[in-house]
Design a protein around this motif. Sequence first.
Motif, PDB file in Angstrom:
ATOM      1  N   MET A  44       9.340  74.286  58.716  1.00 55.93           N
ATOM      2  CA  MET A  44       9.991  73.544  57.621  1.00 55.93           C
ATOM      3  C   MET A  44       9.316  72.201  57.381  1.00 55.93           C
ATOM      4  N   LYS A  45       9.208  71.884  56.129  1.00 54.75           N
ATOM      5  CA  LYS A  45       8.549  70.630  55.758  1.00 54.75           C
ATOM      6  C   LYS A  45       9.338  69.404  56.213  1.00 54.75           C
ATOM      7  N   THR A  46      10.655  69.568  56.249  1.00 57.55           N
ATOM      8  CA  THR A  46      11.552  68.456  56.525  1.00 57.55           C
ATOM      9  C   THR A  46      11.177  67.716  57.807  1.00 57.55           C
ATOM     10  N   LYS A  47      10.683  68.461  58.773  1.00 51.24           N
ATOM     11  CA  LYS A  47      10.447  67.862  60.090  1.00 51.24           C
ATOM     12  C   LYS A  47       9.383  66.784  60.075  1.00 51.24           C
ATOM     13  N   LYS A  48       8.439  66.923  59.179  1.00 54.73           N
ATOM     14  CA  LYS A  48       7.343  65.956  59.159  1.00 54.73           C
ATOM     15  C   LYS A  48       7.784  64.597  58.636  1.00 54.73           C
ATOM     16  N   GLN A  49       8.789  64.614  57.784  1.00 59.99           N
ATOM     17  CA  GLN A  49       9.201  63.364  57.138  1.00 59.99           C
ATOM     18  C   GLN A  49      10.210  62.621  57.996  1.00 59.99           C
ATOM     19  N   LYS A  50      10.030  61.311  58.066  1.00 63.81           N
ATOM     20  CA  LYS A  50      11.021  60.489  58.772  1.00 63.81           C
ATOM     21  C   LYS A  50      12.147  60.152  57.797  1.00 63.81           C
ATOM     22  N   ILE A  51      13.328  60.627  58.121  1.00 60.85           N
ATOM     23  CA  ILE A  51      14.458  60.459  57.203  1.00 60.85           C
ATOM     24  C   ILE A  51      15.545  59.593  57.839  1.00 60.85           C
ATOM     25  N   LEU A  52      16.002  58.627  57.073  1.00 56.32           N
ATOM     26  CA  LEU A  52      17.016  57.690  57.580  1.00 56.32           C
ATOM     27  C   LEU A  52      18.274  57.746  56.710  1.00 56.32           C
ATOM     28  N   LEU A  53      19.415  57.827  57.376  1.00 62.50           N
ATOM     29  CA  LEU A  53      20.681  57.708  56.659  1.00 62.50           C
ATOM     30  C   LEU A  53      21.190  56.281  56.814  1.00 62.50           C
ATOM     31  N   ILE A  54      21.315  55.596  55.687  1.00 62.67           N
ATOM     32  CA  ILE A  54      21.846  54.232  55.716  1.00 62.67           C
ATOM     33  C   ILE A  54      23.351  54.309  55.471  1.00 62.67           C
ATOM     34  N   ILE A  55      24.115  53.846  56.434  1.00 61.21           N
ATOM     35  CA  ILE A  55      25.570  53.901  56.287  1.00 61.21           C
ATOM     36  C   ILE A  55      26.149  52.494  56.234  1.00 61.21           C
ATOM     37  N   PRO A  56      26.409  51.987  55.027  1.00 56.30           N
ATOM     38  CA  PRO A  56      27.040  50.672  54.949  1.00 56.30           C
ATOM     39  C   PRO A  56      28.506  50.815  55.352  1.00 56.30           C
ATOM     40  N   ALA A  57      28.981  49.905  56.188  1.00 57.40           N
ATOM     41  CA  ALA A  57      30.359  50.043  56.677  1.00 57.40           C
ATOM     42  C   ALA A  57      31.082  48.713  56.633  1.00 57.40           C
ATOM     43  N   TYR A  58      32.191  48.695  55.951  1.00 57.91           N
ATOM     44  CA  TYR A  58      33.056  47.518  55.983  1.00 57.91           C
ATOM     45  C   TYR A  58      34.457  47.980  56.369  1.00 57.91           C
ATOM     46  N   ASN A  59      34.915  47.558  57.515  1.00 60.07           N
ATOM     47  CA  ASN A  59      36.218  47.978  58.044  1.00 60.07           C
ATOM     48  C   ASN A  59      36.399  49.494  57.995  1.00 60.07           C
ATOM     49  N   GLU A  60      35.514  50.191  58.679  1.00 60.81           N
ATOM     50  CA  GLU A  60      35.555  51.658  58.674  1.00 60.81           C
ATOM     51  C   GLU A  60      35.885  52.207  60.053  1.00 60.81           C
ATOM     52  N   GLU A  61      36.682  51.492  60.835  1.00 62.34           N
ATOM     53  CA  GLU A  61      36.938  51.943  62.216  1.00 62.34           C
ATOM     54  C   GLU A  61      37.563  53.340  62.269  1.00 62.34           C
ATOM     55  N   GLU A  62      38.298  53.695  61.197  1.00 58.67           N
ATOM     56  CA  GLU A  62      38.968  55.004  61.208  1.00 58.67           C
ATOM     57  C   GLU A  62      37.977  56.151  61.024  1.00 58.67           C
ATOM     58  N   ASN A  63      36.880  55.891  60.288  1.00 58.64           N
ATOM     59  CA  ASN A  63      36.012  57.002  59.885  1.00 58.64           C
ATOM     60  C   ASN A  63      34.642  57.025  60.529  1.00 58.64           C
ATOM     61  N   ILE A  64      34.175  55.872  61.008  1.00 58.42           N
ATOM     62  CA  ILE A  64      32.746  55.763  61.292  1.00 58.42           C
ATOM     63  C   ILE A  64      32.294  56.707  62.405  1.00 58.42           C
ATOM     64  N   LEU A  65      33.123  56.815  63.452  1.00 56.06           N
ATOM     65  CA  LEU A  65      32.737  57.666  64.583  1.00 56.06           C
ATOM     66  C   LEU A  65      32.683  59.133  64.146  1.00 56.06           C
ATOM     67  N   ASN A  66      33.695  59.531  63.401  1.00 55.63           N
ATOM     68  CA  ASN A  66      33.779  60.890  62.879  1.00 55.63           C
ATOM     69  C   ASN A  66      32.556  61.223  62.019  1.00 55.63           C
ATOM     70  N   THR A  67      32.219  60.281  61.115  1.00 57.54           N
ATOM     71  CA  THR A  67      31.054  60.464  60.248  1.00 57.54           C
ATOM     72  C   THR A  67      29.794  60.658  61.079  1.00 57.54           C
ATOM     73  N   TYR A  68      29.636  59.809  62.094  1.00 58.92           N
ATOM     74  CA  TYR A  68      28.436  59.869  62.930  1.00 58.92           C
ATOM     75  C   TYR A  68      28.356  61.185  63.696  1.00 58.92           C
ATOM     76  N   GLN A  69      29.510  61.580  64.271  1.00 55.02           N
ATOM     77  CA  GLN A  69      29.515  62.819  65.057  1.00 55.02           C
ATOM     78  C   GLN A  69      29.170  64.031  64.196  1.00 55.02           C
TER      79      GLN A  69
END
Lengths: 123, 241
Positions: B1-26
């Motif tokens: 797969m081509k995807t592997k060669k590319q370095k891909i970053l997910l930028i997650i801006p978070a403001y008061n996201e304690e309820e969701n952030i861990l879940n999103t990351y997992q």
Amino acid sequence: MNSVLSVHLRVSLVLFAIIMAILIFRLISKNKLPIKYSLFWLVALLLIFLVGFFPNFIGFFTSFVGFQTTSNLVVGIILGILLTITLLLTIIVAEQKRKSILLIQELSFLKAKVKELDTKKDK
Amino acid sequence: MKTKKQKILLIIPAYNEEENILNTYQKIIEYNKKSKTNYDVIVINDGSKDNTSKICHDNNIPIIDLIQNLGIGGAVQTGYKYAYQNNYDIAIQFDGDGQHDIKYVENIVKPIIDEQADMVIGSRFIDKKASEFQSSAARRIGINLISYFIKLKTKMKIYDTTSGFRAVNKRIIELFSISYPTEYPEPISTVEVLKYHLRLKEVPVSMNERAGGSSSIYSWKKAYYMINVILSILLIRKRGK
């Protein structure tokens, strides 16, 4: 000669201009006001001073610009000066904001980096 | 797969996201394992007042804590700067509140990997069937109005103008890390990309309703928001290099 402005208003304008100018010069000498920003104020005060001193000169403009009385024109001029100064301030604030965003970002990067290095060292 | 060669970053801006952030990351980590992708994550904590930062540090989630609240534009730009410094090929803006679904990242990234687009927006409105959550009627009117003015200004039809689910290539990572609109960044940055004559593509995605927390656009600010966005779009000029 009959002036277009009352003597009271003329004296007030001239006194106001002189007092403000003295205040600004003192602020400059105490390093509290940069020359860059004070120049605009001094020019504005000079204008107010001239209006008080030679009211007939601006009396000519009164009807031309559409004011009923010269004293209203004086208020108009001062309002114009204030609006210009406010606009300049808004520009300065926007510039400051841009700079502080940059600072906050860079400092936050550095703190994250330092933290990362610290945890590496501990291991 | 081509995807592997590319370095891909997910930028997650978070403001008061304690309820969701861990879940999103997992979910991202699970997805990475399951589909053998290698998406990196960076959480940009925009000066949260809750435990967002602590949760991230405790769970070894890569995070940059902004020392002051910058707003969504400044936070996302921090992510683009991070992507630029770390030499990522593709950066994806991804919400930390559970609105975006990780499985669509593949679709969003594909036009960039295939070099068909410089920027891809995940759109709720291209394929109506794709997204059950279409957001409120008032919001849709606003989005359509912004869409109309973008068309007027750039001759291009963008359907989901306020979507925060988007991917950009290296060229735009660099552009955004130098200059990114701090006010109303989603529609404004879209117009700027178009003005640079870069290729923009929309792909259908489905979005969920927010799992928790509240949207960054408050209802009483909506009219003010619209007027500002439309004015900014009309006044945008092509920036000098």
